[in-house]
Design a protein around this motif. Structure first.
Motif, PDB file in Angstrom:
ATOM      1  N   ASN A 141       0.799  -1.229   0.000  1.00 41.31           N
ATOM      2  CA  ASN A 141       0.000   0.000   0.000  1.00 41.31           C
ATOM      3  C   ASN A 141       0.831   1.278   0.000  1.00 41.31           C
ATOM      4  O   ASN A 141       0.283   2.378   0.055  1.00 41.31           O
ATOM      5  CB  ASN A 141      -0.926   0.010   1.227  1.00 41.31           C
ATOM      6  CG  ASN A 141      -1.925  -1.120   1.197  1.00 41.31           C
ATOM      7  OD1 ASN A 141      -2.816  -1.163   0.354  1.00 41.31           O
ATOM      8  ND2 ASN A 141      -1.791  -2.064   2.123  1.00 41.31           N
ATOM      9  N   ARG A 142       2.147   1.157  -0.079  1.00 38.42           N
ATOM     10  CA  ARG A 142       2.979   2.346   0.130  1.00 38.42           C
ATOM     11  C   ARG A 142       2.848   3.367  -0.994  1.00 38.42           C
ATOM     12  O   ARG A 142       3.192   4.534  -0.802  1.00 38.42           O
ATOM     13  CB  ARG A 142       4.442   1.944   0.307  1.00 38.42           C
ATOM     14  CG  ARG A 142       5.094   1.342  -0.930  1.00 38.42           C
ATOM     15  CD  ARG A 142       6.556   1.067  -0.671  1.00 38.42           C
ATOM     16  NE  ARG A 142       7.221   0.474  -1.834  1.00 38.42           N
ATOM     17  CZ  ARG A 142       8.527   0.336  -1.943  1.00 38.42           C
ATOM     18  NH1 ARG A 142       9.314   0.740  -0.962  1.00 38.42           N
ATOM     19  NH2 ARG A 142       9.068  -0.214  -3.020  1.00 38.42           N
ATOM     20  N   GLY A 143       2.351   2.943  -2.149  1.00 34.33           N
ATOM     21  CA  GLY A 143       2.153   3.902  -3.222  1.00 34.33           C
ATOM     22  C   GLY A 143       1.247   5.042  -2.813  1.00 34.33           C
ATOM     23  O   GLY A 143       1.430   6.190  -3.254  1.00 34.33           O
ATOM     24  N   LYS A 144       0.280   4.754  -1.956  1.00 37.41           N
ATOM     25  CA  LYS A 144      -0.619   5.802  -1.464  1.00 37.41           C
ATOM     26  C   LYS A 144       0.116   6.751  -0.521  1.00 37.41           C
ATOM     27  O   LYS A 144      -0.153   7.955  -0.511  1.00 37.41           O
ATOM     28  CB  LYS A 144      -1.801   5.171  -0.741  1.00 37.41           C
ATOM     29  CG  LYS A 144      -2.664   4.269  -1.626  1.00 37.41           C
ATOM     30  CD  LYS A 144      -3.760   3.594  -0.817  1.00 37.41           C
ATOM     31  CE  LYS A 144      -4.571   2.638  -1.672  1.00 37.41           C
ATOM     32  NZ  LYS A 144      -5.598   1.905  -0.874  1.00 37.41           N
ATOM     33  N   LYS A 145       1.049   6.209   0.266  1.00 33.29           N
ATOM     34  CA  LYS A 145       1.784   7.033   1.233  1.00 33.29           C
ATOM     35  C   LYS A 145       2.855   7.886   0.556  1.00 33.29           C
ATOM     36  O   LYS A 145       3.220   8.950   1.065  1.00 33.29           O
ATOM     37  CB  LYS A 145       2.441   6.138   2.286  1.00 33.29           C
ATOM     38  CG  LYS A 145       1.475   5.257   3.052  1.00 33.29           C
ATOM     39  CD  LYS A 145       0.674   6.037   4.054  1.00 33.29           C
ATOM     40  CE  LYS A 145      -0.160   5.109   4.932  1.00 33.29           C
ATOM     41  NZ  LYS A 145      -0.925   5.858   5.955  1.00 33.29           N
ATOM     42  N   ASN A 146       3.381   7.405  -0.574  1.00 35.37           N
ATOM     43  CA  ASN A 146       4.464   8.100  -1.261  1.00 35.37           C
ATOM     44  C   ASN A 146       3.972   8.919  -2.451  1.00 35.37           C
ATOM     45  O   ASN A 146       4.777   9.436  -3.224  1.00 35.37           O
ATOM     46  CB  ASN A 146       5.504   7.087  -1.743  1.00 35.37           C
ATOM     47  CG  ASN A 146       6.163   6.343  -0.589  1.00 35.37           C
ATOM     48  OD1 ASN A 146       6.334   6.888   0.489  1.00 35.37           O
ATOM     49  ND2 ASN A 146       6.520   5.094  -0.813  1.00 35.37           N
ATOM     50  N   SER A 147       2.669   9.042  -2.589  1.00 36.10           N
ATOM     51  CA  SER A 147       2.078   9.751  -3.715  1.00 36.10           C
ATOM     52  C   SER A 147       2.279  11.255  -3.589  1.00 36.10           C
ATOM     53  O   SER A 147       2.364  11.802  -2.478  1.00 36.10           O
ATOM     54  CB  SER A 147       0.581   9.431  -3.784  1.00 36.10           C
ATOM     55  OG  SER A 147      -0.098  10.317  -4.637  1.00 36.10           O
ATOM     56  N   LEU A 148       2.314  11.918  -4.732  1.00 29.68           N
ATOM     57  CA  LEU A 148       2.389  13.381  -4.723  1.00 29.68           C
ATOM     58  C   LEU A 148       1.101  13.999  -4.193  1.00 29.68           C
ATOM     59  O   LEU A 148       1.069  15.195  -3.874  1.00 29.68           O
ATOM     60  CB  LEU A 148       2.671  13.901  -6.137  1.00 29.68           C
ATOM     61  CG  LEU A 148       4.028  13.552  -6.739  1.00 29.68           C
ATOM     62  CD1 LEU A 148       4.142  14.113  -8.148  1.00 29.68           C
ATOM     63  CD2 LEU A 148       5.173  14.061  -5.869  1.00 29.68           C
ATOM     64  N   GLN A 149       0.031  13.220  -4.124  1.00 28.10           N
ATOM     65  CA  GLN A 149      -1.240  13.699  -3.571  1.00 28.10           C
ATOM     66  C   GLN A 149      -1.400  13.314  -2.106  1.00 28.10           C
ATOM     67  O   GLN A 149      -2.480  13.472  -1.533  1.00 28.10           O
ATOM     68  CB  GLN A 149      -2.421  13.151  -4.382  1.00 28.10           C
ATOM     69  CG  GLN A 149      -2.628  13.830  -5.727  1.00 28.10           C
ATOM     70  CD  GLN A 149      -1.601  13.408  -6.750  1.00 28.10           C
ATOM     71  OE1 GLN A 149      -1.359  12.228  -6.934  1.00 28.10           O
ATOM     72  NE2 GLN A 149      -0.998  14.370  -7.430  1.00 28.10           N
ATOM     73  N   ALA A 150      -0.323  12.825  -1.490  1.00 27.98           N
ATOM     74  CA  ALA A 150      -0.360  12.431  -0.082  1.00 27.98           C
ATOM     75  C   ALA A 150       0.482  13.393   0.751  1.00 27.98           C
ATOM     76  O   ALA A 150       1.409  14.023   0.229  1.00 27.98           O
ATOM     77  CB  ALA A 150       0.165  11.006   0.078  1.00 27.98           C
ATOM     78  N   MET A 189       5.194  11.964  17.016  1.00 28.06           N
ATOM     79  CA  MET A 189       5.353  13.301  16.439  1.00 28.06           C
ATOM     80  C   MET A 189       4.536  13.480  15.168  1.00 28.06           C
ATOM     81  O   MET A 189       4.286  14.601  14.740  1.00 28.06           O
ATOM     82  CB  MET A 189       6.830  13.571  16.144  1.00 28.06           C
ATOM     83  CG  MET A 189       7.693  13.781  17.376  1.00 28.06           C
ATOM     84  SD  MET A 189       7.148  15.182  18.388  1.00 28.06           S
ATOM     85  CE  MET A 189       7.328  16.531  17.228  1.00 28.06           C
ATOM     86  N   GLY A 190       4.164  12.395  14.519  1.00 24.73           N
ATOM     87  CA  GLY A 190       3.294  12.493  13.355  1.00 24.73           C
ATOM     88  C   GLY A 190       3.996  12.668  12.023  1.00 24.73           C
ATOM     89  O   GLY A 190       3.338  12.957  11.018  1.00 24.73           O
ATOM     90  N   PHE A 191       5.326  12.496  11.986  1.00 22.82           N
ATOM     91  CA  PHE A 191       6.015  12.533  10.697  1.00 22.82           C
ATOM     92  C   PHE A 191       5.611  11.317   9.878  1.00 22.82           C
ATOM     93  O   PHE A 191       5.424  10.229  10.409  1.00 22.82           O
ATOM     94  CB  PHE A 191       7.533  12.557  10.891  1.00 22.82           C
ATOM     95  CG  PHE A 191       8.059  13.838  11.475  1.00 22.82           C
ATOM     96  CD1 PHE A 191       8.286  14.941  10.661  1.00 22.82           C
ATOM     97  CD2 PHE A 191       8.319  13.950  12.827  1.00 22.82           C
ATOM     98  CE1 PHE A 191       8.773  16.128  11.196  1.00 22.82           C
ATOM     99  CE2 PHE A 191       8.800  15.129  13.379  1.00 22.82           C
ATOM    100  CZ  PHE A 191       9.031  16.226  12.550  1.00 22.82           C
ATOM    101  N   THR A 192       5.509  11.501   8.579  1.00 19.45           N
ATOM    102  CA  THR A 192       5.115  10.390   7.708  1.00 19.45           C
ATOM    103  C   THR A 192       6.312   9.581   7.228  1.00 19.45           C
ATOM    104  O   THR A 192       6.174   8.412   6.865  1.00 19.45           O
ATOM    105  CB  THR A 192       4.355  10.895   6.472  1.00 19.45           C
ATOM    106  OG1 THR A 192       5.235  11.713   5.672  1.00 19.45           O
ATOM    107  CG2 THR A 192       3.136  11.716   6.869  1.00 19.45           C
ATOM    108  N   HIS A 193       7.488  10.203   7.174  1.00 22.89           N
ATOM    109  CA  HIS A 193       8.690   9.552   6.672  1.00 22.89           C
ATOM    110  C   HIS A 193       9.896   9.951   7.523  1.00 22.89           C
ATOM    111  O   HIS A 193       9.892  11.025   8.146  1.00 22.89           O
ATOM    112  CB  HIS A 193       8.996   9.957   5.219  1.00 22.89           C
ATOM    113  CG  HIS A 193       8.000   9.491   4.209  1.00 22.89           C
ATOM    114  ND1 HIS A 193       6.707   9.986   4.149  1.00 22.89           N
ATOM    115  CD2 HIS A 193       8.105   8.580   3.202  1.00 22.89           C
ATOM    116  CE1 HIS A 193       6.056   9.400   3.152  1.00 22.89           C
ATOM    117  NE2 HIS A 193       6.880   8.550   2.563  1.00 22.89           N
ATOM    118  N   VAL A 194      10.908   9.115   7.520  1.00 25.04           N
ATOM    119  CA  VAL A 194      12.230   9.511   8.002  1.00 25.04           C
ATOM    120  C   VAL A 194      13.171   9.526   6.804  1.00 25.04           C
ATOM    121  O   VAL A 194      12.992   8.768   5.843  1.00 25.04           O
ATOM    122  CB  VAL A 194      12.784   8.566   9.087  1.00 25.04           C
ATOM    123  CG1 VAL A 194      11.918   8.604  10.334  1.00 25.04           C
ATOM    124  CG2 VAL A 194      12.916   7.137   8.566  1.00 25.04           C
TER     125      VAL A 194
END
Length: 646
Positions: A141-150, A189-194
């Protein structure tokens, strides 16, 4: 007597692709691989050294003797040396003894080794990247998390100095120990990525990992390849993406590294005007050599494939693309068209982006650290672009920090430093970076770049973060900036976590946590972050008051948020033009006491029409503050005051 047996993992097609620059999985061929030959287990070695007279394997298994285990050159002129040595096992230390055309013996670590010794000898280890992953749900499902619309909010960190052993401050934590502390922190902290500063093997700690010698090896400072995989696995299982810094721009001249690998300029460009970096005293890859392109693109694939990385942030792209980068007149040679673009480097980057996106689709991201206005960096290759998913918005970063360093009375003369980005912010897909580079080498920490007394410094930084999080584009914040690290970043020690005992630092951390929550839950902030329809200025020219007002818009009708920035140290009752028929409510105030603000109310005093169609509201804006308002969707809305506790 030679104790090496003939063996190969290469097919003729592998060799063809390698020589054409289009073999992107070389890590499955080159290096040291545990195999079985004639019922005997051992290790197959292969290395590219086309100008060598002889290549042998030396190690702790033969007392580093270069006469006992001589590899065989392939018959096809590829320059590949290979062979099988029986009864070797995981953990064997080895190097290649390369005899040059002049008869010199060079002891070289394996360019494709999966692990390196962590000492001055830096021998390679026979190792493996086998790991039983548990992140299938994320990967699917990571395509949704790494999308330019995310929403993409990145926490950049250096593993050696984010946090160290409390009992032994000089000791690095293992990747697994880091996972236990880092994963819950990022989640809270709510960051989506490191974004991990380079984890590839490097010999020199002060390089922070950007002078890589082992491009395929996870640095053993923090553990084994499997330990790093555990860290990434744990992040993924908690819905946190992982971006790795990748450095295809240069490499150091260490005797055991890539430089003059077989006695010739094999990986680096032989012309020093293209092959030597004057700032970093390092060597630049020969992007026009097909085998080098295969090496580098395979390396990118390796980290995305074997380590499940979700993206690569490509370091120093500006230096790659410009022949005159950091060079004086006469120290560089124009391209065939008379320009300063390194056409071979550009073609390489286009091939790299084409290859990784073809392999992984939009489930991954490539990000360019590029500080010039090089055109079409994030446009598709088939349209003439370079093909990156995003690029760092360096102009925004410099203008923003310059503005916040200004005295309050002078800010009106620099007002449009904060509006200028809107002139170009949709030319590319931008990530706004407040990175490690801004808090080292005498530049001061972010909190000490701010003007004023202590309260004003923290108020300024809180408002800067409001500006960043509500501005179009992805976000990146360097470790420690989220709580106001007071000293410059020091790679030799842990962050000053004790500062969180002080309310102003804890309040700043709470503000970043809240901004991450708003950014990731309010679709108006991210759905159109790379589209012109997602942003509109309401007030961009109020120089005297240092006020900025703008809208962010989602895809659904009425999904609109308003940001109001007051960058003067005074309270304002301010008149704002609003769309006819709309009503608003305050949902965030950076001056709230829970963020260590002064607690001034962000209060809508009045909404009224002036004329038939023009509507205004009068709102109290706290000093040095950013507030966020949401358009109310209830048609029966009745105006009421939003009170903040004093």
């Amino acid at each position: 007597m030679n104790s090496v047996k003939t063996y190969t993992l290469f097919t003729d097609h592998d060799v063809y692709l390698f020589k054409e620059g289009r073999h992107y999985k070389l890590y499955s061929k080159f290096g040291a691989h545990s195999v079985e030959k004639d019922g005997v287990k051992g290790v197959y070695f292969s290395v590219w050294a086309p100008n060598a007279k002889k290549v042998s394997v030396i190690g702790n298994f033969n007392n580093w003797n270069h006469k006992d285990h001589i590899l065989f050159p392939r018959w096809d002129g590829s320059g590949i040396w290979e062979g099988f040595i029986d009864e070797l096992t995981w953990g064997t230390l080895y190097k290649y003894a390369v005899e040059t055309a002049r008869g010199d013996i060079l002891e070289k670590s394996d360019p494709y080794a999966l692990s390196w010794e962590q000492n001055i000898q830096a021998a390679s280890l026979v190792s493996t990247t086998w790991y039983e992953w548990d992140d299938q749900e994320w990967m699917e499902n990571r395509g949704k998390k790494n999308s330019l619309q995310a929403p993409i909010s990145v926490y950049e960190l250096h593993l050696g100095s984010w946090m160290r052993d409390e009992d032994e401050p000089k000791r690095f934590l293992n990747y697994r120990d880091i996972a236990k502390k880092l994963v819950p922190y990022i989640k809270e902290m709510g960051f989506t990525h490191v974004e991990l500063m380079p984890v590839m093997e490097y010999p020199y700690d002060p390089s922070w990992g950007y002078q890589i010698t082992g491009f395929y090896a996870a640095t053993s400072r923090f553990g084994s390849p499997q330990d790093l995989m555990f860290l990434i696995d744990e992040l993924h299982k908690n819905n946190i993406g992982v971006i790795l810094d990748w450095v295809p721009s240069h490499f150091p001249g260490d005797a055991n590294g890539l430089y003059r690998f077989d006695g010739s300029h094999l990986y680096e460009h032989e012309d020093p005007r293209k092959g030597f970096h004057p700032d970093w005293k390092s060597h630049i890859f020969n992007y026009g050599r097909n085998e080098v392109k295969s090496f580098l693109i395979s390396n990118a694939m390796f980290w995305l494939d074997r380590y499940h990385a979700d993206g690569l942030r490509v370091d120093a792209v500006t230096s790659m693309l410009h022949l005159n980068y950091s060079r004086n007149e006469g120290d560089w040679e124009p391209n065939i068209y008379g320009g300063n673009v390194n056409l071979e480097a550009k073609a390489f980057l286009q091939e790299f982006n084409t290859a990784v996106y073809k392999e992984f689709g939009d489930s991954i991201i490539t990000i360019a650290e590029e500080s010039s206005d090089f055109p079409m960096l994030t446009k598709p290759v088939h349209d003439g672009g370079v093909g990156f998913g995003m690029k760092w918005m360096m102009g925004w970063m410099h203008d923003t920090l310059d503005y916040f360093k200004e005295d309050f009375v002078n800010r009106k003369y620099h007002h449009h430093k904060l509006t200028f980005a809107s002139m170009y912010m949709y030319n590319e897909n931008y990530m706004m970076p407040l990175s490690h580079d801004e808090v080292v080498h005498g530049k001061a920490s972010l909190i000490y770049k701010m003007k004023g007394d202590e309260w004003q410094k923290f108020a300024n930084l809180r408002t800067l973060y409001v500006y960043m999080y509500t501005h179009p584009g992805a976000k990146l914040l360097f470790m420690g900036d989220e709580f106001g690290q007071t000293s410059e970043w020091n790679f030799t020690q842990s962050l000053d976590w004790h500062l969180l005992e002080y309310p102003v630092h804890k309040g700043l951390q709470e503000l970043v946590k809240k901004l991450n929550h708003l950014y990731t839950t309010e679709s108006a902030f991210y759905e159109n972050q790379f589209e012109k329809s997602g942003f509109e200025w309401i007030e961009a020219d109020d120089l005297e008051n240092s006020v900025y007002v703008y809208l962010r818009k989602g895809k659904r009708r009425g999904d609109i948020l308003m940001t109001v920035l007051n960058l003067a140290p005074k309270v304002l009752d301010y008149k704002i033009k609003i769309p006819s028929g709309t009503h608003w409510e305050v949902i965030f105030n950076s001056d709230d006491e829970k963020y260590s603000g002064s607690g001034v109310e962000a209060e809508i005093l009045e909404e009224k029409y002036e004329g038939e169609h023009q509507k205004f509201m009068i709102i109290t804006i706290p000093p040095l503050a950013g507030i966020i308002l949401r358009q109310k969707k209830d048609k029966k809305y009745k105006l009421h005051r939003i009170k903040y506790k004093r």
